[in-house]
Scaffold this motif. Structure first.
Motif, short mmCIF file in Angstrom:
data_model
loop_
_atom_site.label_atom_id
_atom_site.label_comp_id
_atom_site.label_asym_id
_atom_site.label_seq_id
_atom_site.Cartn_x
_atom_site.Cartn_y
_atom_site.Cartn_z
N LYS A 228 0.80 -1.23 0.00
CA LYS A 228 0.00 0.00 0.00
C LYS A 228 0.82 1.27 0.00
N SER A 240 1.91 8.80 6.27
CA SER A 240 0.64 9.53 6.40
C SER A 240 0.94 11.02 6.55
N TYR A 265 -13.14 4.38 13.83
CA TYR A 265 -12.48 3.62 14.90
C TYR A 265 -12.88 4.28 16.20
N1 EPU Z 1 -9.01 4.39 3.31
C1 EPU Z 1 -9.66 4.73 2.16
N2 EPU Z 1 -8.94 5.25 1.13
C2 EPU Z 1 -7.60 5.39 1.18
C3 EPU Z 1 -6.92 5.04 2.37
C4 EPU Z 1 -7.64 4.54 3.43
O1 EPU Z 1 -10.86 4.61 2.04
O2 EPU Z 1 -7.02 5.86 0.19
C5 EPU Z 1 -9.78 3.86 4.44
C6 EPU Z 1 -10.12 2.40 4.36
O3 EPU Z 1 -11.44 2.24 4.85
C7 EPU Z 1 -9.21 1.73 5.35
C8 EPU Z 1 -9.05 2.82 6.39
O4 EPU Z 1 -9.09 4.04 5.64
O5 EPU Z 1 -9.78 0.58 5.86
C9 EPU Z 1 -7.75 2.76 7.14
O6 EPU Z 1 -6.66 2.71 6.23
P1 EPU Z 1 -5.25 2.08 6.67
O7 EPU Z 1 -5.44 0.75 7.30
O8 EPU Z 1 -4.34 2.17 5.49
O9 EPU Z 1 -4.78 3.04 7.82
P2 EPU Z 1 -4.79 4.62 8.01
O10 EPU Z 1 -5.77 4.96 9.06
O11 EPU Z 1 -4.91 5.32 6.69
C10 EPU Z 1 -3.02 4.55 9.93
C11 EPU Z 1 -1.72 5.21 10.26
C12 EPU Z 1 -0.58 4.57 9.49
C13 EPU Z 1 -0.54 3.09 9.82
C14 EPU Z 1 -1.90 2.47 9.48
C15 EPU Z 1 -1.99 1.02 9.89
C16 EPU Z 1 -2.28 7.49 10.87
C17 EPU Z 1 -2.25 8.93 10.48
N3 EPU Z 1 -1.80 6.63 9.97
O12 EPU Z 1 -3.30 4.84 8.56
O13 EPU Z 1 0.63 5.15 9.92
O14 EPU Z 1 0.48 2.43 9.12
O15 EPU Z 1 -2.95 3.17 10.18
O16 EPU Z 1 -2.12 0.95 11.28
O17 EPU Z 1 -2.72 7.17 11.97
C18 EPU Z 1 2.09 6.95 9.45
O18 EPU Z 1 1.76 7.41 10.54
O19 EPU Z 1 2.93 7.54 8.69
C19 EPU Z 1 1.48 5.71 9.00
C20 EPU Z 1 1.73 5.19 7.80
#
Ligand code: EPU
Length: 341
Positions: A228, A240, A265
């Motif tokens: 991703k 992020s 969440y």
């Molecule tokens: N989603 C979308 N479209 C997108 C991206 C995400 O619809 O383009 C939705 C989906 O529903 C998905 C949900 O967002 O299920 C969550 O996406 P993801 O699991 O990729 O996690 P995130 O909330 O976007 C956070 C952290 C990441 C970490 C991931 C996994 C923050 C700001 N970011 O991202 O941390 O790797 O969870 O735990 O909290 C970072 O901080 O640099 C980072 C990469």
């Protein structure tokens, strides 16, 4: 003796890969070198910036001051029992190499944080987190040096005031301390494996793993991240760009009426956290490219530099994204990345 370089090119030292320079630059390999630097005229005179792996920073322009690059090394077992150990890690160690070191030794607790870019010293500053774990759950102590007096202070976990991508080092004590090491509590057996995050669960199943180990969780996280998130060595980015915002339950329920698929969440204070990536995608930004910068096509929360982009371009894009999210959802996005004016 600390070496000072002038007009230092920072392109290889920031994962966005922006072509910026620092007026002065030095690398700190030991606490002694830092003490020496603190008492120098240049240090007293110039504005200063401490730089770790450069993976959570956006330089809008050249830095008109002294950049202090962290390069303290060392991983030491402080004490251990049959079940657990205390590990002290110097701030200049590479985070992911530390994770692999722990996984290879069967020391549990940070495997969900595999492949997070950056150095160990940055981990407590923004309380790095991913796939159901945050570093605050493992940190017992942070050793830091007062940038004014040169005195060492030990911070307990409570004194770090950890929150979601927050700590005292980003707030009340911002730029006041140089983190020299962190101490982690890790398990040697009876590991508390955390496979609750949906994507981990699915990846372990697709790998046909029924009895996960620290190593298989780490492998699963690496596979998810690689599928991703763009590799900064290939496409410039800082992970992020924004934090996931928290909104009130009322606000969330109102949005749900017209956006039935809006994910959420649980969050503190009876609020709901909404993925910023989803909000940005709904506003039509995912995959958009403007000149040399853009929004990553696989993860809308990641802004990228395709090569010749500038910090200003990414910043302008971020402002536009935030204002469209505000307009469509009445939600404020806050950057997670440190923006250097
Ligand atoms: N989603 C979308 N479209 C997108 C991206 C995400 O619809 O383009 C939705 C989906 O529903 C998905 C949900 O967002 O299920 C969550 O996406 P993801 O699991 O990729 O996690 P995130 O909330 O976007 C956070 C952290 C990441 C970490 C991931 C996994 C923050 C700001 N970011 O991202 O941390 O790797 O969870 O735990 O909290 C970072 O901080 O640099 C980072 C990469």
């Amino acid at each position: 003796m600390t070496q000072i370089e002038e007009n230092k090119d920072l392109r290889a030292l920031n994962t966005f890969g922006f072509k910026v320079k620092a007026k002065f630059f030095t690398t700190i390999h030991s606490k002694e070198e830092l003490h020496e630097l603190i008492h120098s005229d240049l240090y007293q005179r110039e504005e200063r910036l401490i730089l770790g792996g450069g993976s959570n920073i956006l330089f809008k322009r050249d830095y008109d001051g002294l950049v202090i690059k962290v390069d303290l090394k060392g991983i030491t077992v402080v004490s251990q029992t049959e079940d657990s150990l205390l590990l002290q890690v110097a701030s200049g160690e590479v985070w992911h190499e530390l994770v692999l070191h722990c996984v290879n030794n069967n020391w549990g607790g940070i495997e969900n944080l595999s492949l997070i870019p950056g150095l160990v010293g940055a981990a407590p500053i923004q309380n790095i987190g991913a796939y159901g774990t945050e570093i605050k759950n493992r940190i017992t102590q942070v050793e830091a040096i007062d940038l004014k007096t040169g005195l060492t202070k030990l911070f307990t976990n409570e004194e770090c005031c950890f929150g979601y991508r927050e700590s005292v080092f980003k707030n009340a004590l911002r730029e006041k301390y140089f983190i020299s090491s962190i101490t982690l509590t890790l398990t040697k057996k009876n590991h508390r494996l955390n496979t609750s995050y949906g994507a981990i669960h699915e990846t372990l199943s697709s790998m046909n793993i029924e009895q996960p180990t620290i190593k298989s969780i780490s492998d699963a996280v690496i596979a998810i991240r690689q599928s991703k998130l763009p590799d900064p060595r290939v496409i410039g980015n800082a992970g992020s760009f924004f934090k996931n915002p928290s909104i009130t339950v009322n606000h969330y329920q109102a949005l749900q009426k017209t956006n039935t698929t809006i994910p959420s969440y649980p969050s503190a204070n009876q609020e709901v956290k909404v993925p910023a990536g989803w909000l940005i995608e709904q506003c039509g930004w995912k995959g958009k490219k403007i000149n040399h910068v853009g929004v990553h096509p696989k993860q809308a929360l990641v802004l990228v530099n395709y090569g010749d982009g500038k910090g200003e371009d990414v910043f302008d894009l971020a402002v536009k994204i935030a204002s469209s999210v505000k307009e469509k959802f009445n939600i404020e996005l806050t950057p997670e990345v440190n923006i250097i004016e």
